[in-house]
Scaffold this motif. Structure first.
Motif, PDB file in Angstrom:
ATOM      1  N   LEU A 121     -45.943  -7.208   7.001  1.00 57.64           N
ATOM      2  CA  LEU A 121     -46.245  -8.519   7.579  1.00 57.64           C
ATOM      3  C   LEU A 121     -45.447  -9.579   6.830  1.00 57.64           C
ATOM      4  CD1 LEU A 121     -48.186  -9.793   9.728  1.00 57.64           C
ATOM      5  CD2 LEU A 121     -49.780 -10.219   7.843  1.00 57.64           C
ATOM      6  N   VAL A 122     -44.764 -10.442   7.576  1.00 51.46           N
ATOM      7  CA  VAL A 122     -43.944 -11.494   6.974  1.00 51.46           C
ATOM      8  C   VAL A 122     -44.229 -12.813   7.691  1.00 51.46           C
ATOM      9  CG1 VAL A 122     -42.109  -9.872   6.339  1.00 51.46           C
ATOM     10  CG2 VAL A 122     -41.993 -11.067   8.536  1.00 51.46           C
ATOM     11  N   ARG A 123     -43.670 -13.885   7.151  1.00 52.34           N
ATOM     12  CA  ARG A 123     -43.740 -15.157   7.868  1.00 52.34           C
ATOM     13  C   ARG A 123     -42.839 -15.076   9.102  1.00 52.34           C
ATOM     14  NH1 ARG A 123     -44.010 -16.451   2.481  1.00 52.34           N
ATOM     15  NH2 ARG A 123     -41.737 -16.344   2.303  1.00 52.34           N
ATOM     16  N   ARG A 124     -43.288 -15.684  10.177  1.00 48.66           N
ATOM     17  CA  ARG A 124     -42.547 -15.575  11.434  1.00 48.66           C
ATOM     18  C   ARG A 124     -41.109 -16.073  11.280  1.00 48.66           C
ATOM     19  NH1 ARG A 124     -43.214 -14.368  16.485  1.00 48.66           N
ATOM     20  NH2 ARG A 124     -45.398 -13.829  16.126  1.00 48.66           N
ATOM     21  N   ASP A 126     -39.195 -15.649   8.905  1.00 43.69           N
ATOM     22  CA  ASP A 126     -38.376 -14.673   8.182  1.00 43.69           C
ATOM     23  C   ASP A 126     -38.063 -13.425   9.000  1.00 43.69           C
ATOM     24  OD1 ASP A 126     -38.347 -16.315   5.969  1.00 43.69           O
ATOM     25  OD2 ASP A 126     -40.096 -15.364   5.039  1.00 43.69           O
ATOM     26  N   LEU A 127     -38.630 -13.300  10.190  1.00 45.82           N
ATOM     27  CA  LEU A 127     -38.421 -12.092  10.988  1.00 45.82           C
ATOM     28  C   LEU A 127     -36.947 -11.770  11.245  1.00 45.82           C
ATOM     29  CD1 LEU A 127     -41.271 -12.093  13.668  1.00 45.82           C
ATOM     30  CD2 LEU A 127     -40.818 -10.347  11.941  1.00 45.82           C
ATOM     31  N   PRO A 131     -34.707  -7.127  10.403  1.00 43.15           N
ATOM     32  CA  PRO A 131     -34.804  -6.458  11.707  1.00 43.15           C
ATOM     33  C   PRO A 131     -34.983  -4.947  11.614  1.00 43.15           C
ATOM     34  CG  PRO A 131     -32.523  -6.959  11.216  1.00 43.15           C
ATOM     35  CD  PRO A 131     -33.338  -7.569  10.105  1.00 43.15           C
ATOM     36  N   MET A 184     -43.849 -10.838   1.597  1.00 37.65           N
ATOM     37  CA  MET A 184     -44.299  -9.870   2.597  1.00 37.65           C
ATOM     38  C   MET A 184     -45.560  -9.177   2.100  1.00 37.65           C
ATOM     39  SD  MET A 184     -41.375  -6.913   2.189  1.00 37.65           S
ATOM     40  CE  MET A 184     -41.117  -6.001   0.667  1.00 37.65           C
ATOM     41  N   GLY A 204     -45.540 -12.690  11.456  1.00 42.49           N
ATOM     42  CA  GLY A 204     -44.936 -11.720  12.362  1.00 42.49           C
ATOM     43  C   GLY A 204     -44.889 -10.351  11.705  1.00 42.49           C
ATOM     44  N   MET A 205     -44.917  -9.308  12.526  1.00 47.22           N
ATOM     45  CA  MET A 205     -44.800  -7.941  12.023  1.00 47.22           C
ATOM     46  C   MET A 205     -43.344  -7.515  12.082  1.00 47.22           C
ATOM     47  SD  MET A 205     -47.628  -6.252  11.060  1.00 47.22           S
ATOM     48  CE  MET A 205     -47.462  -4.533  11.499  1.00 47.22           C
ATOM     49  N   ALA A 206     -42.822  -7.050  10.955  1.00 47.81           N
ATOM     50  CA  ALA A 206     -41.483  -6.470  10.974  1.00 47.81           C
ATOM     51  C   ALA A 206     -41.502  -5.253  11.899  1.00 47.81           C
ATOM     52  CB  ALA A 206     -41.070  -6.070   9.563  1.00 47.81           C
ATOM     53  N   PRO A 207     -40.439  -5.037  12.677  1.00 46.53           N
ATOM     54  CA  PRO A 207     -40.443  -3.979  13.703  1.00 46.53           C
ATOM     55  C   PRO A 207     -40.236  -2.583  13.129  1.00 46.53           C
ATOM     56  CG  PRO A 207     -38.341  -5.093  13.703  1.00 46.53           C
ATOM     57  CD  PRO A 207     -39.193  -5.820  12.691  1.00 46.53           C
TER      58      PRO A 207
END
Length: 255
Positions: A121-124, A126-127, A131, A184, A204-207
């Motif tokens: 989980l990161v700040r949106r 920083d998404l 990647p 994160m 945001g969740m890193a993919p």
């Protein structure tokens, strides 16, 4: 001795028959389906305004309805889930259980309905910088983890350049992330999805999902009838889209 009036005898007989019929009806009524869940385990199961909500709650209600039984959700601490099942205090565990070899020795599982694992989980904002898992592993970042968790055990292996920042619970870690004190959070992907639902604009969740696990329901050895009924339900729900719809209601990213 004076006999009671005939009308009174008839009324008494009707009452006896009615009570007897009520007892028979009660005896034939299906037993409730006792479902062992975890409290405060969003998005799987949690209480909001005194109402149970979550993936396992929706699936549990659907399974009970299919079986013609009333669902009863019983909150259990993690270390009491398997004992409660083995001691017949619950009929099934629907608690976001990860299938492991150790658990297979103790209980049976229905087919997994969700692939999960550890997430990031990161700040949106920083998404775009993370990647892929490769970009995450290369990042020099401050990583929040929960002590004695799977994520903490895997931190050095998967993220050798990250610094270790332990927090007592996930809520504290999220506040640190929002306040830019860490970069994160590593943890169980479903738990992170639950936090993302609370802060959709900021986080945001890193993919990526690493150390993948499968989530399934647990049954006592020998309770093949209930396990097979659950398996048939899952098969039908996968075909008609019910399972996907329930998962999409609770998971903000693809599992």
């Amino acid at each position: 001795m004076r006999r009671p009036p005939l009308r009174a005898c008839r009324i008494l007989l009707l009452l006896i028959l009615a009570l007897g019929a009520g007892c028979v009806s009660l005896g034939n009524r299906p037993k409730p389906l006792r479902i062992g869940v975890r409290a405060n385990a969003a998005p799987f199961s949690y209480r909001q305004s005194r109402q149970w909500q979550g993936i396992e709650i929706d699936l549990g209600r659907a399974l009970a309805d299919r079986l013609g039984r009333r669902p009863v959700f019983i909150a259990l601490p993690p270390d009491d889930l398997v004992p409660a099942l083995l001691e017949q205090r619950v009929d099934v565990l629907m608690a976001g259980l990860a299938v492991t070899e150790d658990l297979r020795v103790q209980i049976d599982f229905a087919p997994p309905y969700l692939a999960s694992g550890q997430g990031v989980l990161v700040r949106r904002a920083d998404l775009p910088r993370v990647p892929t898992l490769r970009s995450l592993r290369a990042a020099v970042a401050r990583a929040a983890v929960i002590p004695d968790s799977t994520a903490e055990a895997l931190l050095e292996r998967y993220f050798p350049r990250a610094s270790h920042h332990p927090f007592a619970n996930l809520d504290y870690a999220v506040q640190a992330l929002l306040n830019n004190r860490v970069d994160m959070i590593l943890g169980d992907a479903p738990a992170l999805w639950g936090q993302l639902r609370r802060h959709p604009d900021a986080l945001g969740m890193a993919p990526v999902v690493f150390a993948r696990q499968e989530i399934a329901w647990g049954f006592r050895h020998g309770n093949a009838r209930l396990r097979q009924a659950a398996q048939l339900a899952l098969d039908d729900w996968q075909r008609d889209g019910t399972l996907e719809r329930i998962l999409r209601d609770w998971l903000p990213v693809s599992p």
